[in-house]
Design a protein around this motif. Structure first.
Motif, short mmCIF file in Angstrom:
data_model
loop_
_atom_site.label_atom_id
_atom_site.label_comp_id
_atom_site.label_asym_id
_atom_site.label_seq_id
_atom_site.Cartn_x
_atom_site.Cartn_y
_atom_site.Cartn_z
N LYS A 1 0.83 -1.20 0.00
CA LYS A 1 0.00 0.00 0.00
C LYS A 1 0.87 1.26 0.00
O LYS A 1 0.64 2.20 -0.78
N LEU A 2 1.88 1.30 0.87
CA LEU A 2 2.70 2.50 1.01
C LEU A 2 3.61 2.71 -0.20
O LEU A 2 3.82 3.86 -0.62
N ILE A 3 4.16 1.65 -0.76
CA ILE A 3 4.99 1.79 -1.95
C ILE A 3 4.17 2.41 -3.08
O ILE A 3 4.65 3.30 -3.81
N ASN A 4 2.94 1.98 -3.21
CA ASN A 4 2.06 2.54 -4.24
C ASN A 4 1.76 4.02 -3.97
O ASN A 4 1.81 4.85 -4.89
N GLU A 5 1.50 4.37 -2.71
CA GLU A 5 1.19 5.76 -2.36
C GLU A 5 2.39 6.68 -2.55
O GLU A 5 2.25 7.84 -2.94
N LEU A 6 3.58 6.15 -2.26
CA LEU A 6 4.79 6.99 -2.29
C LEU A 6 5.33 7.25 -3.69
O LEU A 6 6.33 7.96 -3.84
N LYS A 7 4.69 6.70 -4.70
CA LYS A 7 5.13 6.95 -6.07
C LYS A 7 5.14 8.44 -6.41
O LYS A 7 5.94 8.90 -7.21
N ASN A 8 4.23 9.17 -5.79
CA ASN A 8 4.11 10.61 -6.09
C ASN A 8 4.77 11.50 -5.04
O ASN A 8 4.58 12.71 -5.07
N TYR A 9 5.53 10.90 -4.14
CA TYR A 9 6.21 11.66 -3.09
C TYR A 9 7.56 12.13 -3.61
O TYR A 9 8.37 11.33 -4.09
N LYS A 10 7.83 13.40 -3.53
CA LYS A 10 9.03 13.97 -4.16
C LYS A 10 10.23 14.06 -3.22
O LYS A 10 11.37 14.14 -3.68
N GLU A 11 9.98 14.05 -1.91
CA GLU A 11 11.08 14.21 -0.94
C GLU A 11 11.82 12.88 -0.72
O GLU A 11 11.35 11.81 -1.12
N LYS A 12 12.97 12.97 -0.04
CA LYS A 12 13.75 11.75 0.23
C LYS A 12 13.09 10.90 1.30
O LYS A 12 12.62 11.40 2.33
N VAL A 13 13.06 9.58 1.05
CA VAL A 13 12.40 8.62 1.94
C VAL A 13 13.36 7.48 2.26
O VAL A 13 14.08 7.00 1.38
N VAL A 14 13.36 7.04 3.52
CA VAL A 14 14.02 5.79 3.88
C VAL A 14 12.91 4.83 4.33
O VAL A 14 12.06 5.19 5.14
N PHE A 15 12.90 3.65 3.76
CA PHE A 15 11.80 2.70 3.93
C PHE A 15 12.36 1.39 4.50
O PHE A 15 13.06 0.65 3.80
N ILE A 16 12.07 1.11 5.77
CA ILE A 16 12.58 -0.09 6.44
C ILE A 16 11.44 -1.09 6.55
O ILE A 16 10.44 -0.86 7.24
N LYS A 17 11.59 -2.21 5.87
CA LYS A 17 10.49 -3.16 5.72
C LYS A 17 10.20 -4.00 6.96
O LYS A 17 9.14 -4.59 7.08
N GLY A 18 11.18 -4.10 7.86
CA GLY A 18 10.96 -4.90 9.06
C GLY A 18 11.02 -6.39 8.81
O GLY A 18 10.34 -7.18 9.47
N LYS A 19 11.85 -6.80 7.85
CA LYS A 19 12.03 -8.22 7.54
C LYS A 19 13.45 -8.62 7.98
O LYS A 19 14.42 -8.29 7.30
N VAL A 20 13.54 -9.31 9.10
CA VAL A 20 14.85 -9.71 9.62
C VAL A 20 15.31 -10.95 8.86
O VAL A 20 14.75 -12.03 9.00
N GLU A 21 16.32 -10.77 8.04
CA GLU A 21 16.85 -11.84 7.21
C GLU A 21 18.33 -12.05 7.51
O GLU A 21 18.91 -11.31 8.30
N THR A 22 18.92 -13.04 6.87
CA THR A 22 20.32 -13.39 7.15
C THR A 22 21.25 -12.22 6.90
O THR A 22 22.14 -11.93 7.69
#
Length: 356
Positions: free
Chosen positions: A220-241
């Protein structure tokens, strides 16, 4: 793994429900080490993986999973939990047996359980950590709260990560009008510290929580942020190796961050878009950051907290299916979470575990 102070071993066991229970145990583990204790970590799933990454030098034990799953539809949330309750009950009985053996095998002098109902033992001091003395569940709140309090009574003490008086963060969740429970309010608990750093990101998105809701919000958020012009850091919360980083236009994606990097990124971000999970709330208070909350659909606790903070004029919120990018424009109109400075005497708190 060698246990150096074999007479001062403390088992610390957070529930594997998202990452919040594990992350708020991080400052406790640090303070146990600072006070001469030897923490032994116990959990399952991503909670155990995260703590093993944070404390690779500590002994880590695996507990049975509570099999907590979210429903795709908010109205099915409670029934999904009820459906899985036989597995949860079996896990509670299993972990109780395991802990009984570990008390002797690892010469434990104490136990700290963050919402794991079977992690206690009559032979040694056992502590339960929760911010939910009242467990909201709609029409069944009375019985779910009484049941939870029944389990809490099996522990020597209940530590509540909040202030006893107003202002506090948990509201009616962590405060009862009348109680005979042995409660200790230990203040705001966060692994993060405020730093004065230049702003690198206008928006920080941080996700966590069980599937499928974590993925649904990510999409949902990736789709909404397509039109966001400012810098974004997006942490998915997926703890992987391994940590993964991916840059797409103005958005930098990470699957997860460990504490040091996460602390820096929080401090470099202007506003935070996240769930209204209680541990995240405490982090935001510690960092004095403004936020926008999207509670997990059907999770009564997060919905209550989001509504409470909006009603008090502190943090704006929206339902997951209703959120639009322009909703973020409301953030500056809200005061932000209260500034709470908690001063805890850890040495005094840990006296419970000192052997005579």
């Amino acid at each position: 793994m060698t246990l150096t102070n074999s007479d001062k071993n403390i088992l610390i066991a957070p529930l594997n429900w998202g990452l919040g229970h594990a992350t708020r145990c991080i400052p406790i583990i640090r303070e146990l080490e600072n006070n001469g204790f030897n923490p032994i970590i116990a959990s399952d799933g991503v909670a155990l993986s995260l703590l093993k990454k944070e404390f690779p030098h500590l002994l880590a034990l695996e507990l049975p999973s509570y099999n907590i799953e979210y429903a795709k539809k908010a109205e099915d949330f409670k029934w999904k939990l009820l459906k899985n309750s036989p597995k949860t009950i079996n896990a509670i009985f299993s972990e109780k047996k395991l802990v009984k053996n570990w008390v002797k095998e690892y010469n434990l002098c104490g136990i700290i359980s963050d919402n794991r109902l079977g992690v206690h033992n009559k032979k040694i001091p056992s502590v339960f950590i929760t911010h939910q003395l009242t467990v909201l569940s709609g029409k069944t709140t009375w019985i779910s709260s009484k049941l939870h309090q029944h389990f809490i009574r099996k522990f020597n003490e209940c530590w509540i990560p909040d202030e006893k008086e107003i202002p506090n963060l948990s509201g009616k969740l962590g405060h009862l009008k009348d109680s005979n429970l042995n409660l200790k309010y230990i203040g705001v608990l966060s692994r993060l510290q405020k730093q004065e750093l230049p702003i690198a990101y206008q928006l920080m998105v941080i996700l966590s929580g069980p599937e499928p809701q974590r993925t649904l919000l990510e999409e949902k958020l990736i789709n909404e942020l397509k039109n966001y012009k400012e810098k974004v850091v997006f942490i998915k919360g997926k703890v992987e190796t391994e940590q993964k980083q991916d840059v797409k236009n103005n958005i930098t994606f990470y699957n997860y961050m460990q504490t040091e990097q996460l602390e820096k990124t929080f401090n470099e971000s202007e506003i935070v878009l996240c769930r209204s999970g209680y541990t995240t709330v405490m982090d935001l208070v510690k960092l004095e950051k403004k936020a926008f909350f999207i509670p997990t659909p059907g999770q009564f606790e997060q919905e209550y907290l989001a509504k409470k903070y909006k009603r008090e004029g502190l943090v704006p919120t929206a339902k997951q299916d209703k959120f639009k990018l322009e909703d973020l424009l409301a953030v500056p109109l809200y005061a932000g979470l209260p500034k709470i400075k908690s001063a805890l005497n850890w040495k005094q708190l840990f006296l419970l575990f000192e052997r005579e």
